[in-house]
Design an enzyme around this catalytic site. Sequence first.
Site, PDB file in Angstrom:
ATOM      1  CB  ALA A  75     -94.475 -73.442 -45.733  1.00 48.30           C
ATOM      2  CD  GLU A  90     -92.863 -67.953 -53.019  1.00 44.74           C
ATOM      3  OE1 GLU A  90     -92.906 -66.721 -52.945  1.00 44.74           O
ATOM      4  OE2 GLU A  90     -92.821 -68.698 -52.010  1.00 44.74           O
TER       5      GLU A  90
END
Length: 699
Positions: A62, A104
Amino acid sequence: MSTVSKEIREGIAIITVDNPPVNALSHSVREGLAREMKELASNADVSAIVVACAGRTFIAGADIREFGSPPQPPHLPDVVNDIEAMEKPVVAAIHGTALGGGLEVALSCHYRVALASAKIGLPEVKLGILPGAGGTQRLPRIAGPANALDAIISGRHVSAKEAKSWGVLDEIVEDNLLEAAIAFAKAAAGNGPRRTGEMKIDGTKFGPEFFAGFRKSIARQTRGYFAPEHCIRCVEAAVSLPLEEGLKRERELFQECMANPQAKALQHMFFAERQVSRIPGIDKNTPRRDIRRVGIIGAGTMGGGIAMNFANVGIPVTILEVEQPALDRGLGVVRKNYERSAAKGKLTSEQVEGLMDQFTGTLSYDDLSDCDLIIEAVFETMEIKKKVFGELDRVAKKGAILASNTSYLDVNEIAACTKRPEDVLGLHFFSPANVMRLLEIVRADKTAPDVLATCVDLAKAIRKVGVVAGVCHGFIGNRMLSPYGREAALAVIEGAKPEEVDAALFTFGMPMGPMTMSDMAGLDIGYLNRQGVGRENYETKAYDWMDRLVESGRKGLKVGAGVYAYEDGSRTPKPDPDVQKLIEEESVKAGIERRAISSDEIVERCMMALINEGAKILGEGKAYRASDIDVVYVNGYGYPAYRGGPMHYADSLGLKNVYDKICEFGEKFGPRWWQPAPLLKELAEAGKSFADFDRENAG
C-alpha cells in the site's frame, strides 16, 4: 505522467506500473490497473496479459502516504477481483518484492513468473491489520492453509524458491523476466485463465484440531496482539467457505482490526522507525566518512556481539584485549554463536569460516591504527574509559571515529580527554548486541556533523534502528528505566509481592516483570551503582531490600538465588518465603505500613513514571521526537509494540489524564518523585499531544 501504461506485443498486452520508489498501490495505480483491465477485456487483438513493474521492485504494498485517509475508489479488493475475473490469462512478472497488496494483485493474476531473487510476503499483521484484498482467501487456496498461516502470521519475506515449492510461483528465471513472462503468457493463452479463488482446499486435513494446534504454537510470540487471531479466523474461513463468503468474512475482520487501537499504535511505530534517521542539521549533502575497518576494545559479551554486527555485513574487525586468554575466549564465543546459527541451518560451515576470517585479534593498541571506527566496550567506569580514550587518541589515525559503548556515563567528559572531541560520540548497543535491534547514538556537544551522519547511516548498514540521543545520565532508555524500576521496587516495599508486580506488568505486555529482569541482569549491578548514595531518601528505601539480598549472596539468576529462587539450575523463577520475610522486615525498618496494592496501581505508577521521564527528556532536547523515545523503549526494553511505546500510550490515554494522574501521585506519595515534567504540563494544559509536539517541531 501516468503511473500505469500499456503496450501490445504480438497479441500480448504488457501493463507496466511505474510509481517510484516502490510502486506502491496509490490511487492512480489502482485506477490505472482497473482502467487497463476493462479496456483489454474487450480488445480482440489481445490474447493474454502481463502485469509488470518498472524500477527496482514489483508492487511492494500500500501507499503509506495514504495511511489514515479514506481510500478513494477503485478499492483494491475490487481491482483484484476484476483481474481474477478476466477471461484472458493474466501473468504477473515479479521482481524485487511483492508484498501486501502487491502480492494480492499477483495472486489475483492467473499465473506468476518471478526472478530467482524475488521475495513475496503479507506483512500486514505487523501494522495491526490483516491482508484485506483477498490475501487470506487466495493464499491458502494455492499454498495450503499451513503455509498461508506461516506467511500471514509471521509477515516474513518468503523466497522465490520457497514460494514456488508452495505453488505460488509457476516459473522462476535468473534474468530476462519480462521476456520469460511474455513467453509464458503466449503459452497460457491457449489454456485460458486459472483462477486462484476457484482452487479447492481439502477441508478434512484442516479441521478444528489443526487450527487449535497452530494457535497453541504461536501463543507465546503473539501474546497480547489483536490481529493474529483475526488472521487465523480468515484462513479458517478460506477452508470452510466459498470464495465470495470468505472475502466477505475477511472484510469484516479487516474492519475490526482497523478499528482496534493496536492498528494505530503499530502504524505509529512503523512511521516512527522511519523518522529516527531524520536529524536536524543533517541531510544527504552532509559529508560521510568511509568505514572500511572497525576496531573493538574488549572481547567480552558486549565487545564480541558488537563486532559480529560489522563482520555480518562484510566489514573487517580488529578486536583488542589485554590478555591472550581473554581474547581467545571472546573469539571462541563468537565462533560458537555462528556455529549455533549453522546448526539451525541459517549458515553453512563455509559461511561460518568466511565470517570468522573477518576477525583479527590483537593485544596491542597500535594494531588499531588502520581502523576507521573504534568502539570501546570495557568496564563501565569513567576512570577506565578515560584511560582507553587516552590510548586511542595516541594511536587512532586522523579522521577515525572514536565511540564509547557506555550505558550511562558522560560522553562529553570522555570526549574531553582527547585532542579530537569532534570525532567522539556514544554508540550504546544493547545486549545481546548481535541480536538487539536498538542502537542509541549519543551526540556529544562537540560531535562533528559528519561523524553523526556517518554513524546514523552505519546503524542502517548493520541492520540496527539507530536513535540519536543527547548526553545525560542514562541517555534515553536507561534514564527512563530508573523511575520505572523505582516504582516497581517501591510497590514491593509498600505491600505488593514481587511476583504480583511482575504479573501486573507482564499482563500489561512487558516481556518480563522488573523483578525477573533484575535477577537476569544481576542484582549486584544495581547494588554497585547505588553505593555511595545516601540511604535516607525515599528512592533508596525502594532498593534497601534488594541491597540486603545482594549482601546475603543472592545476586540473581547467575548464582541461583535473587528476588526469586531458581531450583536445580532452572531458569524458572519461584517465590521464596525467605525473601518475603526479608521484604517485610525492611518495610518495618522504613516505617512503612504495608497495604494491598492492585495490579492497576502497579501498572499506572510504572507507566506514569516512564512517561513523565520521557517528557523531561523531550523537553530538555535529549531526544528529537517523542516517537524516537517510543522506538527506544519498544526495541530496547520490550515495551509492547501494540501499545505504540510509552509516549504514544500517553497520547492514547490523553495527556490531561496523564498529567492529572501524576499530580495525584504527587499528593499521595510525595512530590519529590512526582513533579510533572514542564513539557507534559504545557501540552496537557494546551490540549495537545506528544504527536502534536512532533509535528510542530518536525525537521
